[in-house]
Design a protein around this motif. Structure first.
Motif, PDB file in Angstrom:
ATOM      1  N   LYS A 235       6.048 140.140 -34.312  1.00  0.00           N
ATOM      2  CA  LYS A 235       5.752 140.200 -32.872  1.00  0.00           C
ATOM      3  C   LYS A 235       4.751 139.138 -32.406  1.00  0.00           C
ATOM      4  N   PRO A 236       3.656 138.894 -33.127  1.00  0.00           N
ATOM      5  CA  PRO A 236       2.734 137.845 -32.652  1.00  0.00           C
ATOM      6  C   PRO A 236       3.407 136.477 -32.565  1.00  0.00           C
ATOM      7  N   ARG A 237       4.349 136.222 -33.452  1.00  0.00           N
ATOM      8  CA  ARG A 237       5.030 134.928 -33.434  1.00  0.00           C
ATOM      9  C   ARG A 237       6.079 134.863 -32.325  1.00  0.00           C
ATOM     10  N   ILE A 238       6.667 135.997 -31.987  1.00  0.00           N
ATOM     11  CA  ILE A 238       7.569 136.050 -30.824  1.00  0.00           C
ATOM     12  C   ILE A 238       6.767 135.778 -29.551  1.00  0.00           C
ATOM     13  N   ILE A 239       5.585 136.377 -29.463  1.00  0.00           N
ATOM     14  CA  ILE A 239       4.734 136.155 -28.292  1.00  0.00           C
ATOM     15  C   ILE A 239       4.370 134.671 -28.177  1.00  0.00           C
ATOM     16  N   ALA A 240       4.019 134.039 -29.292  1.00  0.00           N
ATOM     17  CA  ALA A 240       3.654 132.617 -29.274  1.00  0.00           C
ATOM     18  C   ALA A 240       4.844 131.758 -28.844  1.00  0.00           C
ATOM     19  N   PHE A 241       6.038 132.090 -29.338  1.00  0.00           N
ATOM     20  CA  PHE A 241       7.249 131.359 -28.953  1.00  0.00           C
ATOM     21  C   PHE A 241       7.461 131.472 -27.450  1.00  0.00           C
ATOM     22  N   LYS A 242       7.363 132.678 -26.921  1.00  0.00           N
ATOM     23  CA  LYS A 242       7.613 132.880 -25.494  1.00  0.00           C
ATOM     24  C   LYS A 242       6.551 132.197 -24.631  1.00  0.00           C
ATOM     25  N   GLU A 243       5.321 132.182 -25.102  1.00  0.00           N
ATOM     26  CA  GLU A 243       4.280 131.468 -24.356  1.00  0.00           C
ATOM     27  C   GLU A 243       4.604 129.980 -24.270  1.00  0.00           C
ATOM     28  N   ARG A 244       5.060 129.410 -25.393  1.00  0.00           N
ATOM     29  CA  ARG A 244       5.421 127.984 -25.390  1.00  0.00           C
ATOM     30  C   ARG A 244       6.612 127.740 -24.462  1.00  0.00           C
ATOM     31  N   MET A 245       7.584 128.646 -24.471  1.00  0.00           N
ATOM     32  CA  MET A 245       8.766 128.475 -23.633  1.00  0.00           C
ATOM     33  C   MET A 245       8.415 128.665 -22.148  1.00  0.00           C
ATOM     34  N   ARG A 246       7.511 129.574 -21.832  1.00  0.00           N
ATOM     35  CA  ARG A 246       7.087 129.735 -20.437  1.00  0.00           C
ATOM     36  C   ARG A 246       6.376 128.479 -19.934  1.00  0.00           C
ATOM     37  N   LYS A 247       5.595 127.860 -20.819  1.00  0.00           N
ATOM     38  CA  LYS A 247       4.958 126.586 -20.459  1.00  0.00           C
ATOM     39  C   LYS A 247       6.032 125.543 -20.163  1.00  0.00           C
ATOM     40  N   ALA A 248       7.086 125.518 -20.966  1.00  0.00           N
ATOM     41  CA  ALA A 248       8.189 124.581 -20.723  1.00  0.00           C
ATOM     42  C   ALA A 248       8.881 124.887 -19.393  1.00  0.00           C
ATOM     43  N   GLN A 249       8.990 126.156 -19.045  1.00  0.00           N
ATOM     44  CA  GLN A 249       9.554 126.513 -17.735  1.00  0.00           C
ATOM     45  C   GLN A 249       8.670 125.989 -16.607  1.00  0.00           C
ATOM     46  N   ARG A 250       7.356 126.188 -16.735  1.00  0.00           N
ATOM     47  CA  ARG A 250       6.436 125.716 -15.697  1.00  0.00           C
ATOM     48  C   ARG A 250       6.488 124.194 -15.548  1.00  0.00           C
ATOM     49  N   ASP A 251       6.743 123.510 -16.688  1.00  0.00           N
ATOM     50  CA  ASP A 251       6.802 122.045 -16.685  1.00  0.00           C
ATOM     51  C   ASP A 251       8.172 121.513 -16.274  1.00  0.00           C
ATOM     52  N   GLY A 252       9.117 122.422 -15.997  1.00  0.00           N
ATOM     53  CA  GLY A 252      10.451 121.997 -15.580  1.00  0.00           C
ATOM     54  C   GLY A 252      11.363 121.586 -16.720  1.00  0.00           C
ATOM     55  N   GLN A 253      10.978 121.872 -17.966  1.00  0.00           N
ATOM     56  CA  GLN A 253      11.811 121.514 -19.112  1.00  0.00           C
ATOM     57  C   GLN A 253      12.855 122.578 -19.433  1.00  0.00           C
ATOM     58  N   LEU A 254      12.650 123.782 -18.924  1.00  0.00           N
ATOM     59  CA  LEU A 254      13.611 124.878 -19.081  1.00  0.00           C
ATOM     60  C   LEU A 254      13.920 125.442 -17.704  1.00  0.00           C
ATOM     61  N   ALA A 255      15.110 125.979 -17.562  1.00  0.00           N
ATOM     62  CA  ALA A 255      15.474 126.622 -16.306  1.00  0.00           C
ATOM     63  C   ALA A 255      14.511 127.774 -16.023  1.00  0.00           C
ATOM     64  N   PRO A 256      14.114 127.964 -14.762  1.00  0.00           N
ATOM     65  CA  PRO A 256      13.173 129.043 -14.442  1.00  0.00           C
ATOM     66  C   PRO A 256      13.704 130.424 -14.794  1.00  0.00           C
ATOM     67  N   ASP A 257      15.043 130.576 -14.790  1.00  0.00           N
ATOM     68  CA  ASP A 257      15.625 131.888 -15.089  1.00  0.00           C
ATOM     69  C   ASP A 257      16.112 131.993 -16.534  1.00  0.00           C
ATOM     70  N   ALA A 258      15.672 131.061 -17.388  1.00  0.00           N
ATOM     71  CA  ALA A 258      16.098 131.094 -18.800  1.00  0.00           C
ATOM     72  C   ALA A 258      15.700 132.424 -19.435  1.00  0.00           C
ATOM     73  N   ASN A 259      16.620 133.043 -20.143  1.00  0.00           N
ATOM     74  CA  ASN A 259      16.367 134.317 -20.822  1.00  0.00           C
ATOM     75  C   ASN A 259      15.697 134.011 -22.165  1.00  0.00           C
ATOM     76  N   LEU A 260      14.411 134.307 -22.263  1.00  0.00           N
ATOM     77  CA  LEU A 260      13.658 133.925 -23.462  1.00  0.00           C
ATOM     78  C   LEU A 260      14.001 134.784 -24.671  1.00  0.00           C
ATOM     79  N   ASP A 261      14.492 136.010 -24.455  1.00  0.00           N
ATOM     80  CA  ASP A 261      14.962 136.812 -25.591  1.00  0.00           C
ATOM     81  C   ASP A 261      16.207 136.182 -26.204  1.00  0.00           C
ATOM     82  N   ALA A 262      17.117 135.714 -25.339  1.00  0.00           N
ATOM     83  CA  ALA A 262      18.309 135.033 -25.844  1.00  0.00           C
ATOM     84  C   ALA A 262      17.926 133.727 -26.533  1.00  0.00           C
ATOM     85  N   ALA A 263      16.953 133.013 -25.966  1.00  0.00           N
ATOM     86  CA  ALA A 263      16.497 131.768 -26.588  1.00  0.00           C
ATOM     87  C   ALA A 263      15.933 132.027 -27.979  1.00  0.00           C
TER      88      ALA A 263
END
Length: 197
Positions: free
Chosen positions: A127-155
């Motif tokens: 779980k801590p590593r899933i949280i870290a992954f999602k935090e990194r992916m949310r940062k990518a969403q904020r930076d416009g590198q991922l779609a804002p509606d990207a499903n991070l569980d699917a990712a």
């Protein structure tokens, strides 16, 4: 005048010796043949010392794997998501490759039969590593590198599922080129319209 030994330092030295011994013996013997007696002998401690800190060999190995993973699998942020994911997944692959894979596959197998170990594996290691992954992916969403509606569980499933599939079924870890292709294909599913990862 000589100072008395620091009990905290002695405790940490013994703890480190036990965790190192557990990983070494898993690599040499395999998880199934690992025993608390062997860990104690290799670490130069008593079985009583081990049982004072851990209830089972699975708990010892979980701590050892958690320590090892903490050293190598952090998410970096260079601003280039594909490269950062490739670096992080490469570190995971190294951790899941010999000599460490016996410890990890043994833990996974034992956790299927031991609910307490499964809980600890999930809560402390996964779980801590899933949280870290999602935090990194949310940062990518904020930076416009991922779609804002990207499903991070699917990712999460698309990036890590293939690696654990290969681990469990002894299919061999992806090499650098295969990993590059995996990252590129997975990112394509979550990239903003009209962009390339």
């Amino acid at each position: 005048m000589p100072t008395s030994p620091n009990p905290l330092r002695r405790r940490e030295t013994s703890r480190r010796a036990i965790l190192d011994a557990a990983l070494q013996l898993c690599a040499e013997l395999g998880y199934g043949r690992l025993t608390i007696e062997a860990i104690a002998a290799r670490a130069g401690v008593s079985k009583k010392t081990i049982y004072r800190w851990w209830p089972s060999k699975g708990a010892v190995v979980l701590d050892a794997v958690d320590d090892a993973a903490s050293l190598v699998t952090d998410h970096i942020d260079t601003g280039h998501l594909a490269a950062d994911l490739h670096a992080q997944l490469s570190a995971v692959i190294t951790l899941l490759s010999p000599p460490n894979n016996s410890a990890i596959t043994g833990l996974i197998a034992e956790a299927l039969q031991d609910d307490e170990l499964a809980h600890d594996l999930r809560e402390r290691l996964i779980k801590p590593r899933i949280i870290a992954f999602k935090e990194r992916m949310r940062k990518a969403q904020r930076d416009g590198q991922l779609a804002p509606d990207a499903n991070l569980d699917a990712a999460l499933d698309l990036f890590y599922g293939p690696i654990y599939h290969r681990l469990i079924f002894h299919l061999g870890m992806p090499d650098a080129e295969q990993l590059h292709m995996l990252v590129a294909h997975a990112l394509r599913a979550f990239s903003p319209p009209d962009s390339t990862p």
